[in-house]
Design an enzyme around this catalytic site. Structure first.
Site, PDB file in Angstrom:
ATOM      1  N   ALA A   3       4.549  31.149  34.378  1.00 33.94           N
ATOM      2  CA  ALA A   3       5.954  30.795  34.563  1.00 33.94           C
ATOM      3  C   ALA A   3       6.101  29.274  34.664  1.00 33.94           C
ATOM      4  O   ALA A   3       7.041  28.686  34.121  1.00 33.94           O
ATOM      5  CB  ALA A   3       6.477  31.461  35.827  1.00 33.94           C
ATOM      6  N   GLN A   4       5.133  28.664  35.360  1.00 28.29           N
ATOM      7  CA  GLN A   4       5.174  27.212  35.550  1.00 28.29           C
ATOM      8  C   GLN A   4       5.176  26.480  34.199  1.00 28.29           C
ATOM      9  O   GLN A   4       5.966  25.563  33.968  1.00 28.29           O
ATOM     10  CB  GLN A   4       3.918  26.826  36.347  1.00 28.29           C
ATOM     11  N   ASP A  22       5.719  32.694  26.956  1.00 26.83           N
ATOM     12  CA  ASP A  22       4.544  33.516  26.647  1.00 26.83           C
ATOM     13  C   ASP A  22       4.386  33.869  25.170  1.00 26.83           C
ATOM     14  O   ASP A  22       3.366  34.432  24.786  1.00 26.83           O
ATOM     15  CB  ASP A  22       4.583  34.805  27.481  1.00 26.83           C
ATOM     16  N   ALA A  67      11.580  30.744  30.652  1.00 28.48           N
ATOM     17  CA  ALA A  67      11.730  29.740  29.604  1.00 28.48           C
ATOM     18  C   ALA A  67      13.173  29.686  29.101  1.00 28.48           C
ATOM     19  O   ALA A  67      13.764  28.605  29.011  1.00 28.48           O
ATOM     20  CB  ALA A  67      10.766  30.065  28.460  1.00 28.48           C
ATOM     21  N   GLU A  86      -2.808  40.483  42.648  1.00 30.60           N
ATOM     22  CA  GLU A  86      -1.572  40.401  43.450  1.00 30.60           C
ATOM     23  C   GLU A  86      -1.026  41.807  43.730  1.00 30.60           C
ATOM     24  O   GLU A  86      -0.525  42.083  44.814  1.00 30.60           O
ATOM     25  CB  GLU A  86      -0.533  39.531  42.731  1.00 30.60           C
ATOM     26  N   GLY A 122      16.177  35.344  25.024  1.00 34.84           N
ATOM     27  CA  GLY A 122      15.437  35.716  26.233  1.00 34.84           C
ATOM     28  C   GLY A 122      15.902  34.905  27.427  1.00 34.84           C
ATOM     29  O   GLY A 122      16.000  33.675  27.345  1.00 34.84           O
TER      30      GLY A 122
HETATM   31  C1  LIG Z   1       3.025  40.533  38.297  1.00 35.08           C
HETATM   32  C2  LIG Z   1       2.991  39.152  37.678  1.00 35.08           C
HETATM   33  C3  LIG Z   1       2.731  38.048  38.488  1.00 35.08           C
HETATM   34  C4  LIG Z   1       2.734  36.764  37.931  1.00 35.08           C
HETATM   35  N1  LIG Z   1       2.506  35.699  38.758  1.00 35.08           N
HETATM   36  C5  LIG Z   1       2.621  34.444  38.258  1.00 35.08           C
HETATM   37  C6  LIG Z   1       2.518  33.312  39.131  1.00 35.08           C
HETATM   38  O1  LIG Z   1       2.279  33.453  40.340  1.00 35.08           O
HETATM   39  N2  LIG Z   1       2.682  32.068  38.596  1.00 35.08           N
HETATM   40  C7  LIG Z   1       2.972  31.878  37.261  1.00 35.08           C
HETATM   41  O2  LIG Z   1       3.163  30.722  36.841  1.00 35.08           O
HETATM   42  N3  LIG Z   1       3.056  32.932  36.402  1.00 35.08           N
HETATM   43  C8  LIG Z   1       2.888  34.204  36.865  1.00 35.08           C
HETATM   44  N4  LIG Z   1       3.006  35.282  36.010  1.00 35.08           N
HETATM   45  C9  LIG Z   1       3.225  35.046  34.559  1.00 35.08           C
HETATM   46  C10 LIG Z   1       4.707  34.778  34.282  1.00 35.08           C
HETATM   47  O3  LIG Z   1       5.501  35.793  34.855  1.00 35.08           O
HETATM   48  C11 LIG Z   1       4.972  34.699  32.773  1.00 35.08           C
HETATM   49  O4  LIG Z   1       4.135  33.697  32.236  1.00 35.08           O
HETATM   50  C12 LIG Z   1       6.440  34.361  32.527  1.00 35.08           C
HETATM   51  O5  LIG Z   1       7.255  35.444  32.936  1.00 35.08           O
HETATM   52  C13 LIG Z   1       6.732  34.036  31.060  1.00 35.08           C
HETATM   53  O6  LIG Z   1       8.072  33.620  30.979  1.00 35.08           O
HETATM   54  P1  LIG Z   1       8.915  33.814  29.647  1.00 35.08           P
HETATM   55  O7  LIG Z   1      10.258  33.216  29.908  1.00 35.08           O
HETATM   56  O8  LIG Z   1       8.136  33.350  28.478  1.00 35.08           O
HETATM   57  O9  LIG Z   1       9.046  35.393  29.439  1.00 35.08           O
HETATM   58  P2  LIG Z   1       9.617  36.576  30.333  1.00 35.08           P
HETATM   59  O10 LIG Z   1       9.570  36.260  31.767  1.00 35.08           O
HETATM   60  O11 LIG Z   1       8.871  37.772  29.829  1.00 35.08           O
HETATM   61  O12 LIG Z   1      11.140  36.686  29.881  1.00 35.08           O
HETATM   62  C14 LIG Z   1      11.515  37.189  28.617  1.00 35.08           C
HETATM   63  C15 LIG Z   1      12.973  37.613  28.662  1.00 35.08           C
HETATM   64  O13 LIG Z   1      13.334  38.089  27.368  1.00 35.08           O
HETATM   65  C16 LIG Z   1      13.973  39.359  27.473  1.00 35.08           C
HETATM   66  N5  LIG Z   1      13.685  40.120  26.255  1.00 35.08           N
HETATM   67  C17 LIG Z   1      12.493  40.630  25.875  1.00 35.08           C
HETATM   68  N6  LIG Z   1      12.610  41.229  24.676  1.00 35.08           N
HETATM   69  C18 LIG Z   1      13.890  41.100  24.304  1.00 35.08           C
HETATM   70  C19 LIG Z   1      14.613  41.491  23.149  1.00 35.08           C
HETATM   71  N7  LIG Z   1      14.032  42.145  22.134  1.00 35.08           N
HETATM   72  N8  LIG Z   1      15.922  41.183  23.086  1.00 35.08           N
HETATM   73  C20 LIG Z   1      16.540  40.515  24.098  1.00 35.08           C
HETATM   74  N9  LIG Z   1      15.901  40.112  25.201  1.00 35.08           N
HETATM   75  C21 LIG Z   1      14.583  40.392  25.306  1.00 35.08           C
HETATM   76  C22 LIG Z   1      13.362  39.985  28.715  1.00 35.08           C
HETATM   77  O14 LIG Z   1      14.216  40.994  29.232  1.00 35.08           O
HETATM   78  C23 LIG Z   1      13.247  38.761  29.633  1.00 35.08           C
HETATM   79  O15 LIG Z   1      14.459  38.537  30.303  1.00 35.08           O
HETATM   80  C24 LIG Z   1       2.987  36.586  36.534  1.00 35.08           C
HETATM   81  C25 LIG Z   1       3.238  37.706  35.725  1.00 35.08           C
HETATM   82  C26 LIG Z   1       3.243  38.978  36.283  1.00 35.08           C
HETATM   83  C27 LIG Z   1       3.540  40.175  35.398  1.00 35.08           C
END
Ligand SMILES: Cc1cc2nc3c(=O)[nH]c(=O)nc-3n(C[C@H](O)[C@H](O)[C@H](O)COP(=O)(O)OP(=O)(O)OC[C@H]3O[C@@H](n4cnc5c(N)ncnc54)[C@H](O)[C@@H]3O)c2cc1C
Length: 391
Positions: free
Chosen positions: A307-308, A290, A12, A164, A8
């Site tokens: 995200a933080q 997440d 993260a 938002e 991913g």
């Molecule tokens: C509209 C919105 C607003 C938000 N605002 C905030 C904010 O203001 N502040 C804050 O801290 N958080 C905010 N969040 C929450 C934050 O976006 C998430 O907590 C964060 O994106 C989690 O990060 P991550 O790296 O765990 O996962 P993700 O951001 O979901 O990244 C996962 C990655 O894995 C990839 N992936 C998924 N499945 C597969 C697979 N099977 N094979 C290969 N690749 C795959 C995806 O394409 C992606 O690139 C918001 C969320 C949303 C939807």
């Protein structure tokens, strides 16, 4: 030589790959992602409302990661923990010595009938663009259909993403009304929430300000209203019916389905990890972002999915993989929040900041704070050039 696989390229995964590359390990580092680009998930509501374009919130992963990181574009289909192997849609399985799993979030429907079929979720670029096109086509269709429900939008849930999105929607709506020649007084935007409280992470004063702002722009709030079914053109709450031909589904998130498919001990595709973010019976495996469920020793509850926190977890997981490769002990994950910012359109919002004192902010100043937060995030994952190109 050890092989470290990162799954991913969200907040993260990107951050973990960056930290691993900086350590100059004698190891192969492979970053696997479904798309060749990273997207800023925290700005998906802007894509869905049409106030930003995908190019504004994405960047090419290969252009920003260190040459020490091999980027593999493919979809992960499973993880075999015993064999230490990741299975992929198009490539041969990948063997690993260490795994940092950061596969991120999906939309949660809580099993509500019809939610998946009839609601538009905002979980990645494709779903957010689909929601935007549906909104635009439905509004434009009113000129032929004269169906009042074409002018009705229901947003399900009143957490961060919903609020938002509503902020962006009320900002853009006057432009859409003018563009399609719509009757402004017949536009109806509703927000339906099961709990009595909106934006529970903010103090009541800021919540009141945010709700007042959105109400002034025409949003109707229905709290303590549990959604029981979503039908084509209507959201149902017991005996109440909210008619709308655009239904945005932003009630919450769960972890990636690959977690359950791979047989992890999980709840809503999130896995409880040890205090160093590794898995109890598989210390070579780290789950962050997440998909991880990390107990917060201060509150006794799980850390929220943000995200933080994902970026902070990536720092700890990468440091712990490096420590293990180098034969040193791992460290516990600790987190100090610098605050929470909720935008209400591109230029205003509410925020509680915990940096150089505690600040409760509202209005236009939050638009500036949000921009700083977004820029900082790109800097943490990529580099200054990418940050400037996004401006
Ligand atoms: C509209 C919105 C607003 C938000 N605002 C905030 C904010 O203001 N502040 C804050 O801290 N958080 C905010 N969040 C929450 C934050 O976006 C998430 O907590 C964060 O994106 C989690 O990060 P991550 O790296 O765990 O996962 P993700 O951001 O979901 O990244 C996962 C990655 O894995 C990839 N992936 C998924 N499945 C597969 C697979 N099977 N094979 C290969 N690749 C795959 C995806 O394409 C992606 O690139 C918001 C969320 C949303 C939807």
């Amino acid at each position: 030589m050890n092989t470290i696989v990162v799954l991913g390229a969200g907040y993260a995964g990107m951050r973990a790959a960056k930290k691993l590359a900086h350590a100059n390990l004698d190891a192969r580092i492979i970053l696997v992602n479904r798309h060749p680009y990273h997207y800023e998930a925290t700005q998906l509501h802007q894509i869905a409302a049409g106030t930003k374009e995908p190019a504004d919130v994405t960047f090419d992963i290969r252009k920003v990661v260190s040459p020490k990181v091999e980027v593999l574009i493919d979809t992960v289909t499973g993880i075999d923990q015993e064999e230490r192997r990741v299975t992929l849609e198009e490539h041969e399985p990948l063997r690993y010595d260490y795994l940092i799993n950061a596969l991120g979030f999906e939309s949660e429907t809580f099993g509500i009938k019809g939610a998946e079929e009839n609601g538009w979720p905002l979980v990645d670029i494709d779903t957010s663009l689909a929601a935007r096109h549906h909104l635009e086509q439905t509004l434009a269709n009113y000129r032929n259909s004269h169906d009042p429900n074409d002018l009705h939008v229901v947003v399900c849930g009143a957490g961060f993403t919903s609020i938002e999105y509503l902020g962006e929607l009320v900002y853009r709506m006057p432009k859409l009304v003018a563009e399609y020649g719509l009757p402004a007084d017949q536009i109806n935007i509703s927000c339906i929430e099961a709990s009595p409280k909106i934006l529970p992470m903010f103090s009541q004063k800021l919540v009141d300000w945010a709700v007042g702002y959105l109400k002034k722009k025409g949003v109707e709030f229905h709290t303590s209203t549990a959604i029981t079914e979503v039908r084509p053109g209507a959201v149902i709450s017991n005996d109440q019916e909210f008619k709308a031909n655009t239904i945005i589904w932003t009630t919450g998130v769960r972890g990636n389905h690959v977690i359950a498919d791979s047989g992890y001990n999980q709840k809503r595709n999130r896995v409880v990890v040890e205090d160093d973010l590794s898995l109890k019976d598989h210390p070579e495996e780290y789950l962050i972002g997440d998909i991880s469920a990390v107990p917060d020793p201060e509150s006794g509850r799980l850390f929220p999915t943000t995200a933080q926190i994902s970026i902070a977890q990536a720092d700890t997981a990468a440091a712990n993989v490096i420590a293990r490769v180098q034969g040193r002990p791992t460290k516990r994950f600790t987190f100090k929040s610098i605050g929470t910012v909720c935008s209400l359109g591109p230029h205003v919002g509410v925020a509680e900041i915990d940096m150089m004192g505690k600040w409760k902010l509202k209005g236009a100043v939050v638009g500036i704070v949000k921009k700083i937060v977004n820029d900082r995030s790109v800097l943490e994952l990529a580099n200054i050039r990418t940050m400037l190109e996004g401006n």
